[in-house]
Design a protein around this motif. Structure first.
Motif, PDB file in Angstrom:
ATOM      1  N   PRO A  48       0.517  -1.155   0.420  1.00  0.00           N
ATOM      2  CA  PRO A  48       0.079  -0.186  -0.339  1.00  0.00           C
ATOM      3  C   PRO A  48       1.395   1.305   0.108  1.00  0.00           C
ATOM      4  CG  PRO A  48      -0.957  -1.669   1.783  1.00  0.00           C
ATOM      5  CD  PRO A  48       0.817  -2.633   1.406  1.00  0.00           C
ATOM      6  N   ASP A  49       1.851   0.811   0.178  1.00  0.00           N
ATOM      7  CA  ASP A  49       3.213   2.361   0.244  1.00  0.00           C
ATOM      8  C   ASP A  49       3.923   2.204  -0.340  1.00  0.00           C
ATOM      9  OD1 ASP A  49       4.885  -0.030   1.331  1.00  0.00           O
ATOM     10  OD2 ASP A  49       5.229   1.605   2.618  1.00  0.00           O
ATOM     11  N   GLY A  50       3.942   1.702  -1.714  1.00  0.00           N
ATOM     12  CA  GLY A  50       4.228   1.567  -2.906  1.00  0.00           C
ATOM     13  C   GLY A  50       5.538   0.844  -2.586  1.00  0.00           C
ATOM     14  N   ALA A  51       6.036   0.516  -2.085  1.00  0.00           N
ATOM     15  CA  ALA A  51       7.426  -0.658  -1.887  1.00  0.00           C
ATOM     16  C   ALA A  51       7.165  -1.779  -2.968  1.00  0.00           C
ATOM     17  CB  ALA A  51       7.338  -1.331  -0.513  1.00  0.00           C
ATOM     18  N   VAL A  52       8.391  -2.604  -3.678  1.00  0.00           N
ATOM     19  CA  VAL A  52       7.887  -3.467  -4.066  1.00  0.00           C
ATOM     20  C   VAL A  52       8.339  -5.028  -3.713  1.00  0.00           C
ATOM     21  CG1 VAL A  52       8.862  -4.436  -6.655  1.00  0.00           C
ATOM     22  CG2 VAL A  52       7.378  -2.321  -6.302  1.00  0.00           C
ATOM     23  N   VAL A  53       7.698  -5.767  -3.461  1.00  0.00           N
ATOM     24  CA  VAL A  53       7.804  -7.072  -3.495  1.00  0.00           C
ATOM     25  C   VAL A  53       8.449  -8.703  -4.583  1.00  0.00           C
ATOM     26  CG1 VAL A  53       7.740  -8.782  -1.772  1.00  0.00           C
ATOM     27  CG2 VAL A  53       7.529  -6.770  -0.863  1.00  0.00           C
TER      28      VAL A  53
END
Length: 62
Positions: A48-53
């Motif tokens: 949700p915060d824009g971080a990519v996994v």
């Protein structure tokens, strides 16, 4: 975002992938979980915060 009982894990929890699917687009290869995580068919995720996994497929023993 989750209104289920019991409440689904948040996006910060280790088991965040256990949240319920609220939107599924298999033809596009993604699903939106009720905690705001977008899960892709290749096992990658968009938080949700824009971080990519990056995809994290299990390794196959040779």
């Amino acid at each position: 975002m989750c209104s289920h009982e019991p409440v689904c894990p948040s996006s910060e929890d280790v088991d965040h992938e256990a949240a319920r699917v609220v939107v599924s687009r298999p033809e596009q290869g993604w699903s939106l979980l009720c905690n705001g995580v977008v899960q892709f068919d290749d096992t990658g995720e968009l938080m949700p915060d824009g971080a990519v996994v990056a995809p994290h497929r299990p390794r196959v023993a040779a």
